[in-house]
Enzyme design. Structure first.
Site, PDB file in Angstrom:
ATOM      1  N   SER A 125      63.714 -25.512  26.831  1.00 22.62           N
ATOM      2  CA  SER A 125      63.569 -24.053  26.745  1.00 22.62           C
ATOM      3  C   SER A 125      63.209 -23.642  25.325  1.00 22.62           C
ATOM      4  CB  SER A 125      64.909 -23.423  27.138  1.00 22.62           C
ATOM      5  OG  SER A 125      64.947 -22.079  26.742  1.00 22.62           O
ATOM      6  N   TYR A 150      74.578 -22.631  26.591  1.00 23.65           N
ATOM      7  CA  TYR A 150      73.407 -23.045  27.385  1.00 23.65           C
ATOM      8  C   TYR A 150      72.327 -23.609  26.465  1.00 23.65           C
ATOM      9  CZ  TYR A 150      68.909 -22.638  29.732  1.00 23.65           C
ATOM     10  OH  TYR A 150      67.652 -22.910  30.208  1.00 23.65           O
ATOM     11  N   LYS A 154      70.597 -27.599  25.931  1.00 25.63           N
ATOM     12  CA  LYS A 154      69.169 -27.979  25.895  1.00 25.63           C
ATOM     13  C   LYS A 154      68.854 -28.747  24.608  1.00 25.63           C
ATOM     14  CE  LYS A 154      67.840 -26.213  29.808  1.00 25.63           C
ATOM     15  NZ  LYS A 154      67.660 -27.129  30.935  1.00 25.63           N
TER      16      LYS A 154
END
Ligand code: NAD
Ligand code: UDP
Length: 341
Positions: A125, A150, A154
């Protein structure tokens, strides 16, 4: 014919990628635990393409189950979509996010090594660029300081993949950094199906437009952007899915680790998105301006030159297409896949 294994392939981006891979002549095997999806999405992928998908209900953290899948199928490449992705939830339940997202990655790498599967493409992302890199983001920039668990999952998974590839010259990795996927397949048969109150802008807009929610709150009107609202690089999910096909073509021919931004390079503000949606679809989206949302950056967008140069990929669909296709999916499926389970 080459076989591609989609971990978490019943989800929003996975299901659209399945369509494009099947259309490009690949065999597709999907495993998903349906924690944020439905097997109906894959049934519809089969209807759209007229081709069949081998579908497993499986948790990607379950090595024994993964081994069964790898034993039953000769897999040429893996695409790893399986992850939890709600930023706000990750702040409240960080351990659940680290456990799910990191463990799925470790299990895949372990089982791939055992079965000598050498190619993996990972759903990363733009969030890994963190808070202080200048825009547009370039793949050569350092990963930054993420604003939530989150994002950290990643960044950590990217590091894990890089370390694993460094230690094993047979392992090839492509890290795809997505910008903001919206839209749906033009058939309106598959699309984004969030559970509960949507966190993301476009599903919120479509649920307001269809009458499921009263109004949209635009988070912040005092950002240093032309109209004061945040700007993002929105990308049609079909363009994004086609980017995966190009990445698969590439990884089957090349070795090593590559990182690609998948975005349009053109940011739009929240207000521009709302106005475009209303104009293209002729439906009102009642909205009001509210406070900033914690952790939001004023603007970010991709430099997508590398994907064009190495993969021969660039986006083809417009903001109009994104707004039209998002609405088409929502209108045809006001309750997502739920009435079809
Ligand atoms: P999604 O939730 O629709 O898809 C993820 C899929 O993974 C779901 O079908 C879910 O059921 C499955 N899954 C989760 N944990 C699993 C597990 N342990 N075992 C098996 N299946 C599991 O989300 P999406 O929008 O399609 O995103 C796909 C990937 O792309 C995710 O990793 C996400 O973090 C990443 N990503 C998404 C966006 C976005 O805006 N949608 C942006 C950047 C990156
Ligand atoms: N946004 C908003 N109202 C909402 C949801 C999102 O104004 O109900 C804004 C949000 O502040 C951000 C943009 O829309 O500027 C995109 O948000 P989204 O959560 O879709 O993506 P991300 O924050 O991951 O870029």
């Amino acid at each position: 014919m080459k076989t591609i294994f989609l971990a978490g392939g019943a989800g929003y981006i996975g299901s659209h990628t399945a369509v494009e891979l099947l259309n490009a002549g690949y065999e597709v095997v999907v495993a998903d635990n349906y924690s944020n999806s439905s097997p109906e999405a894959i049934r519809r992928v089969e209807q759209i393409t007229g081709k069949s998908v081998k579908l497993y209900e499986a948790d990607i953290r379950d090595n024994a189950k993964l081994k069964e899948i790898f034993r039953e199928n000769k897999i040429d490449a893996v695409i790893h979509f399986a992850g939890l992705k709600a930023v706000g939830e990750s702040v409240k339940k960080p351990v659940m996010y680290y456990r799910n997202n990191i463990d799925t990655t470790l299990s895949l790498l372990e089982v791939m090594a055992e079965f000598d599967v050498r190619n993996i493409i990972f759903s990363s992302s733009a969030t890994v660029y963190g808070e202080s890199n200048p825009v547009p983001y370039l793949e050569t920039m350092q990963r930054g300081v993420c604003t939530n668990p989150y994002g950290w999952t990643k960044a950590m998974m990217e590091q894990i993949f890089e370390d694993a590839a460094k230690a094993d010259e047979n392992l090839s990795v492509i890290l795809l950094r997505y910008f903001n996927p919206i839209g749906a397949h033009p058939s309106g048969m598959i699309g984004e199906d969030p559970r509960g109150i949507p966190n993301n802008l476009m599903p919120y807009i479509t649920q307001v437009a269809v009458g499921k929610r009263d109004h949209l709150t635009i988070f912040g009107k005092d950002y240093p952007t032309p109209d004061g609202t945040c700007m993002r690089d929105y990308i049609h999910v079909v363009d994004l899915a086609k980017g995966h096909v190009k990445a698969v073509d590439y990884i089957l021919e090349h070795s090593g680790v590559e990182v690609f931004n998948l975005g349009t390079g053109r940011p739009y503000s929240v207000t521009e998105i709302v106005n475009a949606f209303e104009q293209v679809n002729g439906v009102p989206v009642p909205h009001e301006y509210g406070a900033r949302r914690e952790g939001d950056l004023p603007q970010f967008f991709a430099n997508a030159d590398k994907a064009l140069k190495l993969l021969g990929w660039k986006t083809e669909l417009s903001l109009e297409d994104m707004c039209r296709d998002s609405w088409n999916w929502q209108k045809k499926n006001p309750n997502g896949y739920r009435n079809s389970d």
